[in-house]
Design a protein around this motif. Sequence first.
Motif, PDB file in Angstrom:
ATOM      1  N   ASP B 106      22.275  85.341  35.984  1.00  0.00           N
ATOM      2  CA  ASP B 106      21.426  83.898  35.389  1.00  0.00           C
ATOM      3  C   ASP B 106      20.056  84.388  36.300  1.00  0.00           C
ATOM      4  OD1 ASP B 106      20.682  81.203  34.443  1.00  0.00           O
ATOM      5  OD2 ASP B 106      19.845  81.395  36.328  1.00  0.00           O
ATOM      6  N   ARG B 110      16.432  84.885  34.580  1.00  0.00           N
ATOM      7  CA  ARG B 110      15.395  83.824  34.899  1.00  0.00           C
ATOM      8  C   ARG B 110      14.220  83.946  35.618  1.00  0.00           C
ATOM      9  NH1 ARG B 110      16.612  78.311  34.472  1.00  0.00           N
ATOM     10  NH2 ARG B 110      18.804  79.019  34.528  1.00  0.00           N
ATOM     11  N   GLU B 111      14.417  84.805  36.641  1.00  0.00           N
ATOM     12  CA  GLU B 111      13.163  85.078  37.521  1.00  0.00           C
ATOM     13  C   GLU B 111      12.303  86.379  36.960  1.00  0.00           C
ATOM     14  OE1 GLU B 111      12.481  83.698  40.137  1.00  0.00           O
ATOM     15  OE2 GLU B 111      14.511  82.229  39.943  1.00  0.00           O
ATOM     16  N   LYS B 113      11.512  86.127  34.022  1.00  0.00           N
ATOM     17  CA  LYS B 113      10.786  85.278  32.966  1.00  0.00           C
ATOM     18  C   LYS B 113      10.650  85.987  31.683  1.00  0.00           C
ATOM     19  CE  LYS B 113       7.905  82.596  36.285  1.00  0.00           C
ATOM     20  NZ  LYS B 113       8.286  83.493  37.790  1.00  0.00           N
TER      21      LYS B 113
END
Lengths: 242, 254
Positions: B106, B110-111, B113
Amino acid sequence: MEKPEYLFKNGKRLDGRKLDEFRKMKIKVDVIDNAEGSAEVEFGKTRVVAAVYGPRELHPKHLVMSDRALLRAHYDMLSFSVEDRKRPGPGRREVEISKVLSEAFRSVVALDRFPRTGIDVFVKVVQADASTRITGLNAASVALAHAGIPMRSMVTGVTFGKIYDDKGKTYMAVDVFKPEDQWGMADVAYAKAWNTGEVVLLQMDGDVTKEEFMEGKKMADKAMEYVYKEQVKALKSVYEVE
Amino acid sequence: MSNNILRKNIIDLLKGGQRIDGRGLDDFRKISIQTGVVEKAEGSALVNIGSTQVIVGVKMDVGEPFPDTPGEGVLMTGAELTAMSNEEFERGPPGEDAIEIARVIDRTIRESKVVPVEKLGLDDGKVWMVFVDMYTMNADGNLIDAGTLGAMAALMTARMPKYEDGKVIREPGKALPVTGKAVAATFAGINGHILVDPEEREESVMDARLTIGMRDGKIVALQKGGNGSFTDEQIEGMFDRALAHEKKLLKHLK
């Protein structure tokens, strides 16, 4: 809070600190009578209590190891330690943090001295203003030493991050607090066994080049010395007599 | 074979620069990715890294945004270490290993983007929820890199359902927006040797593990695991090796 226009301006962060400056740090030892060892650490408004129980009989029994103790950290936040109430009890985030904290100590604590037992390290975040796992790690380290459990080294941690100014230029900074954690471009939790320099905890989310990371790490290494000395000072103070 | 004997064998081999399956220290096993393997899923991928096999699926739903991010879609990643995929795994709710694996996958997604969640808001204030779930089919080590590749491949090929008059219509609509590619490279430290893409036997005797999540030559996520530690030099060395692997891993995400 809206995203601020800058986290760094005129050589100062939003709380007035320089890039390599720590928040006000306080370490109190022996804060929980019933525990074998305990400590409370504050990094600015972040406040975490750690308490050590054991070596003691380990439950459930199937976890017992014949050649060493099982050290488990149990990290959690009090429901009122954060802006929006945290649902009581450990969630997925807390399970993961407990795992990495446990692992940070297992190579440092002399677990082979206490076969067939368990050592529980409870880490409770009383108030959260970012860097809670590292504040907790520093508290746990002092609490383990206070409990008289032999360790190869103190474990010492700092956080660092990447923040921006009003022109969009970015900087690495140590000991991130909430706005920097929330709005900064990277957040690193980093801890070492002080005596040996081994990296025992490392987590990051964000976006950095290798060079930026190395720059932040260098600042963090310097800050770590400061935290380590405070840990030692706090421990010594408990045993000093007038 | 007892772990102590296995560890000794692995270390003896490493002293001569060799690994238990014949690879070099900086070699990934053979990677293959097949997408569109589950028709009912919005996106899916079957990933093999050597004999490790994971299946990753994307499902989408409409729901409420988090209060602190109104108008933004919600991305959630889960992982199940199925009991069928390894005799060491047990049935039941996810344990700390599964939770950690899911959270590290995740973190990279997520990071980096790569999924622009700000584009996943809907006119009525609701938002798209994107659920990425990984299941292990055959677990032979390095589940994080396999899961990250699978999540990426599944997201890149996902077709969004339609949303009309407050109802989700399960027909493939337009493609899920994905703005880039993120990958992860995981290293194991065994008695001072650092090897990429550990297989299960290596993981079972390793001292520590470091996962490096990357996008466009930058580091977006890090996770150290395991009871041991790394030196400063080892960490810097892994960064260089990981960034070199990024390019090779990206070739599998077309």
